[in-house]
Design a protein around this motif. Sequence first.
Motif, mmCIF file in Angstrom:
data_model
loop_
_atom_site.group_PDB
_atom_site.id
_atom_site.type_symbol
_atom_site.label_atom_id
_atom_site.label_comp_id
_atom_site.label_asym_id
_atom_site.label_seq_id
_atom_site.Cartn_x
_atom_site.Cartn_y
_atom_site.Cartn_z
ATOM 1 N N ASN B 199 38.482 39.815 32.978
ATOM 2 C CA ASN B 199 38.027 39.725 34.371
ATOM 3 C C ASN B 199 38.669 38.554 35.099
ATOM 4 O OD1 ASN B 199 36.397 41.918 34.312
ATOM 5 N ND2 ASN B 199 34.512 40.793 33.982
ATOM 6 N N GLN B 200 38.971 37.480 34.352
ATOM 7 C CA GLN B 200 39.568 36.314 35.003
ATOM 8 C C GLN B 200 40.948 36.654 35.544
ATOM 9 O OE1 GLN B 200 39.208 32.572 33.343
ATOM 10 N NE2 GLN B 200 37.000 32.824 33.226
ATOM 11 N N GLU B 202 41.927 39.720 36.380
ATOM 12 C CA GLU B 202 41.739 40.619 37.519
ATOM 13 C C GLU B 202 41.235 39.849 38.736
ATOM 14 O OE1 GLU B 202 39.455 44.073 36.586
ATOM 15 O OE2 GLU B 202 41.216 45.024 35.714
ATOM 16 N N ALA B 203 40.343 38.886 38.496
ATOM 17 C CA ALA B 203 39.824 38.098 39.613
ATOM 18 C C ALA B 203 40.969 37.361 40.304
ATOM 19 C CB ALA B 203 38.772 37.110 39.120
ATOM 20 N N ALA B 204 41.834 36.751 39.504
ATOM 21 C CA ALA B 204 42.958 36.017 40.085
ATOM 22 C C ALA B 204 43.877 36.960 40.862
ATOM 23 C CB ALA B 204 43.732 35.295 38.986
ATOM 24 N N ARG B 205 44.116 38.147 40.288
ATOM 25 C CA ARG B 205 44.945 39.142 40.982
ATOM 26 C C ARG B 205 44.302 39.519 42.309
ATOM 27 N NH1 ARG B 205 49.777 40.445 40.801
ATOM 28 N NH2 ARG B 205 49.588 42.700 40.859
ATOM 29 N N ASP B 206 42.990 39.777 42.240
ATOM 30 C CA ASP B 206 42.250 40.216 43.426
ATOM 31 C C ASP B 206 42.316 39.165 44.529
ATOM 32 O OD1 ASP B 206 40.417 42.157 44.664
ATOM 33 O OD2 ASP B 206 39.002 40.492 44.592
ATOM 34 N N MET B 207 42.364 37.890 44.112
ATOM 35 C CA MET B 207 42.397 36.821 45.114
ATOM 36 C C MET B 207 43.808 36.559 45.620
ATOM 37 S SD MET B 207 39.565 34.152 43.837
ATOM 38 C CE MET B 207 39.753 34.427 42.121
ATOM 39 N N GLY B 208 44.741 37.420 45.243
ATOM 40 C CA GLY B 208 46.068 37.340 45.835
ATOM 41 C C GLY B 208 47.109 36.649 44.987
ATOM 42 N N ALA B 209 46.744 36.267 43.763
ATOM 43 C CA ALA B 209 47.720 35.582 42.928
ATOM 44 C C ALA B 209 48.806 36.553 42.458
ATOM 45 C CB ALA B 209 47.030 34.942 41.729
#
Lengths: 363, 304
Positions: B199-200, B202-209
């Motif tokens: 999830n970390q 995916e979370a980073a991806r989701d935040m635009g990384a």
Amino acid sequence: MTKTVNLDHVTIRFGSYTAVDNVDLSIAGGEFFSFLGPSGCGKTTLLRCISGFVEPTAGRVLIGGKDMRGIGPNKRPTALIFQNLALFPLMSVADNIAFPLEVRGVSKRDRRRRADQLLELIALAGQGDKKVQELSGGQRQRVAIARALAVEPDILLLDEPLSALDLKLRQHMRTELRAIQKQVGLTFIYITHDQGEALIMSDRVAVMSAGVIEQIDVPAAIYDRPRTSFVASFVGETNALHGKVGAQEDDVVALDLPSGRRVFGLAGGNRRYRPGDACTIFIRPEQLKLATAESFNRLPASVIDIEFEGSTRHIRLEAEEAQLRLTLMNEGTPASLAPGDRLELSFDPEIASVLPSGPMAKA
Amino acid sequence: MGKLFAGVAHRHGLGVAIFIGSAMTLWLFVLVVLPQIAMVTQSFRFNLPPAEQGGPADVWTLSNYAYFIFGNGDGLNSVDLWVLARTIGVALFVTIIDLCICYPIAFILAHSAKGMSARLIVLGLIVPFWVNEILRAFAFRILFGTTGMINETGMALGLWDVPFDFIRANVALYAGLAYAYILLMIFPIYNAVEALDHNQIEAARDMGASWLQVHRRVVLPFAKGGLASGATMVFMLTAGALAAPQILGGPSSLWFTQLVYQWFNDALNWPRGSAYAIILLVVCMALVLLGMRVFKVPFGAIGK
């Protein structure tokens, strides 16, 4: 800025398994919209589809009128809050919140300023240098929200973010989430299996079962006017009595119960039934009453047992080959009921729903 | 120590505790500590014929270490110093190459590959290591030889016309060394990366990384312990390798372990060989500790 979300006949399949089946709905800008359903109903898949981690097998996802096909999660105007929050354990609270800005190349000073602003919003001012592990569950929750809000997304997606909290905190966070949503005015799309959360916070709720949307409505209508047996039994407690339709006039349906007794209720979802259709009438426990001399829509029953819960009494009864629950407010008078007592119940036909017998949610 | 022993004895019984205790002691003390002490002591003695050992000439000396630095007294012993520098430099280079190769493999293995493909990757990594180290080195020699497969293929495709001497250019050596300890790099990294909550990412991806940012800010810091552990092992073992440099090294390039070997086996000068071995060990350990300080890796992370 807020944007609408349109799910245009979205179907998602994994191999031969259909996780989401032809979901077609639209969510208004600034709305607090919940998907409510049991685990495995496809609600998380749908959320991942809106956020861009899963592409629909068929149909389209439109955000602000723009087709999102082929646009990755990092390029969509959505921010997803994960069930386990997915905060970065090796970064400070402020670095966590400012991470979306960091990856966009915002300067350190501006990042710090925005993080402080957001910490203020979530009532954690001055705690930016702490480690994530030093915060309590509720505080971490708020940090996750602040991080999602950092780049001012148009739509916030929340995947059961309260499920890891204890009951007290969960109840508190419901109010808080709703307040934050009102304050920032964003579209919130919320996933939950907890009907309490969905009913309390949402402007509208979509109830899902086995990949299909069963009903989309305002919370009161979901509770009071379920359109399917599934919704009636999944949302809130209810009593179900099976029978056959005797007659229908306008919305009022006469249902013949196994004993031959006839009761009246409203046809759910404005359906038209034919005499003989197998139907179920759903009545909420708090809407069953002890019959008085002038009541009609009567139901003889016998008491099985009584649970005392402070403000209310839950009475288990047997009637029409089924078990019923009756909830009585504690009005200060001592209980005069005892197991084995025979009594008569009644209910207002206006609040009882007659629905086609179909799959019901497991309690 | 006593507490640890009592703990194990309490949980697994006295027999098990005694076995583990004595096996550990035998392993550490008899096979590691004692020989090292003997080496250190020996490195400070003169190389004397048996008749003079224990006699008046058998005294402590720094001459073996002095030889490494000054040779026979006229200026610096540039040959040996250069061999050490080159060995360390190449070992560092090989470590970095292995880091670059193994990190993506470990990451894919931990976070993307599933079921059958993951098992196939692991098999593909492990099975070649059933082949003996020396045979593998010879296989690289054949692969990189002037009439080897790489030259033949390259020339057949018209990429170059004259056979390229990969052996003399040490390409074969670097490749062989990089391959030799690849598993010791992959598995520590895999262990570390696998523990990361997906999830970390995916979370980073989701935040635009971007993918680069996801790795730089989320995965790499999390996997630092594993990277350090793998890098330390690969570096130490590469610097101490003997078979690959013997077989794959160019004719004009010596590996430091070959010098140690020569002192022991060709010159029969055990004290000097010991001194050279100790020098290699100390320099490598100093570099590892320095690296850990620079990259802020706590010592405990190596054991992960």
